[in-house]
Design a protein around this motif. Structure first.
Motif, PDB file in Angstrom:
ATOM      1  N   ASN A  51       5.782  32.224   7.299  1.00 57.04           N
ATOM      2  CA  ASN A  51       4.921  32.887   8.268  1.00 57.04           C
ATOM      3  C   ASN A  51       5.609  34.080   8.924  1.00 57.04           C
ATOM      4  O   ASN A  51       5.056  35.176   8.981  1.00 57.04           O
ATOM      5  CB  ASN A  51       4.464  31.874   9.318  1.00 57.04           C
ATOM      6  N   GLU A  52       6.805  33.893   9.410  1.00 59.61           N
ATOM      7  CA  GLU A  52       7.526  34.965  10.105  1.00 59.61           C
ATOM      8  C   GLU A  52       7.804  36.145   9.182  1.00 59.61           C
ATOM      9  O   GLU A  52       7.660  37.300   9.579  1.00 59.61           O
ATOM     10  CB  GLU A  52       8.837  34.435  10.704  1.00 59.61           C
ATOM     11  N   ALA A  53       8.207  35.870   7.952  1.00 59.52           N
ATOM     12  CA  ALA A  53       8.513  36.949   7.007  1.00 59.52           C
ATOM     13  C   ALA A  53       7.265  37.776   6.699  1.00 59.52           C
ATOM     14  O   ALA A  53       7.321  39.011   6.659  1.00 59.52           O
ATOM     15  CB  ALA A  53       9.102  36.382   5.722  1.00 59.52           C
ATOM     16  N   HIS A  54       6.129  37.100   6.482  1.00 62.38           N
ATOM     17  CA  HIS A  54       4.897  37.823   6.187  1.00 62.38           C
ATOM     18  C   HIS A  54       4.429  38.632   7.391  1.00 62.38           C
ATOM     19  O   HIS A  54       3.963  39.764   7.241  1.00 62.38           O
ATOM     20  CB  HIS A  54       3.805  36.859   5.736  1.00 62.38           C
ATOM     21  N   LEU A  55       4.556  38.068   8.553  1.00 69.02           N
ATOM     22  CA  LEU A  55       4.170  38.788   9.758  1.00 69.02           C
ATOM     23  C   LEU A  55       5.059  40.012   9.958  1.00 69.02           C
ATOM     24  O   LEU A  55       4.571  41.096  10.300  1.00 69.02           O
ATOM     25  CB  LEU A  55       4.245  37.852  10.965  1.00 69.02           C
ATOM     26  N   LYS A  56       6.344  39.867   9.697  1.00 66.48           N
ATOM     27  CA  LYS A  56       7.282  40.991   9.816  1.00 66.48           C
ATOM     28  C   LYS A  56       6.913  42.106   8.830  1.00 66.48           C
ATOM     29  O   LYS A  56       6.902  43.286   9.197  1.00 66.48           O
ATOM     30  CB  LYS A  56       8.709  40.511   9.555  1.00 66.48           C
ATOM     31  N   GLU A  57       6.589  41.739   7.595  1.00 65.07           N
ATOM     32  CA  GLU A  57       6.184  42.735   6.598  1.00 65.07           C
ATOM     33  C   GLU A  57       4.889  43.433   7.015  1.00 65.07           C
ATOM     34  O   GLU A  57       4.757  44.647   6.858  1.00 65.07           O
ATOM     35  CB  GLU A  57       5.987  42.081   5.235  1.00 65.07           C
ATOM     36  N   PHE A  58       3.954  42.672   7.515  1.00 66.64           N
ATOM     37  CA  PHE A  58       2.687  43.243   7.959  1.00 66.64           C
ATOM     38  C   PHE A  58       2.913  44.251   9.075  1.00 66.64           C
ATOM     39  O   PHE A  58       2.385  45.366   9.037  1.00 66.64           O
ATOM     40  CB  PHE A  58       1.753  42.126   8.421  1.00 66.64           C
TER      41      PHE A  58
END
Length: 96
Positions: A51-58
């Motif tokens: 979740n955190e990695a995808h949010l960071k990429e977004f």
């Protein structure tokens, strides 16, 4: 146009991630519940674990001021497109 579509897709993904993060499990209306299928359970685990990695990429992508209707943002539109191409290639899509 493409940038607008990409933004819309990433926005939808962000909403899904946020909803998944804050949603409360609901109680089934009937007493019969189907067991969670292994593929779905694996998918939910992947979403939770990343979740955190995808949010960071977004956030990284939407922080690029790539408004295509503003001529001054032409380099940023190119940078956003390159970011997306690099991301697609990094997840195994060879032609982007």
């Amino acid at each position: 146009m493409l940038q607008s579509l990409v933004r819309f897709v990433f926005l939808c993904l962000a909403v899904c991630i946020i909803t998944n993060t804050i949603a409360q499990p609901s109680k089934p209306k009937n007493s019969k519940t189907e067991p969670v299928k292994p593929a779905l359970a694996a998918y939910e685990k992947y979403i939770d674990d990343n979740n955190e990695a995808h949010l960071k990429e977004f956030i990284e992508l939407i922080s690029i001021p790539s408004i295509s209707s503003i001529p001054a943002h032409k380099p940023d539109v190119q940078r956003a497109a390159e970011w997306i191409v690099n991301k697609l290639k990094s997840i195994g899509i060879p032609t982007a």
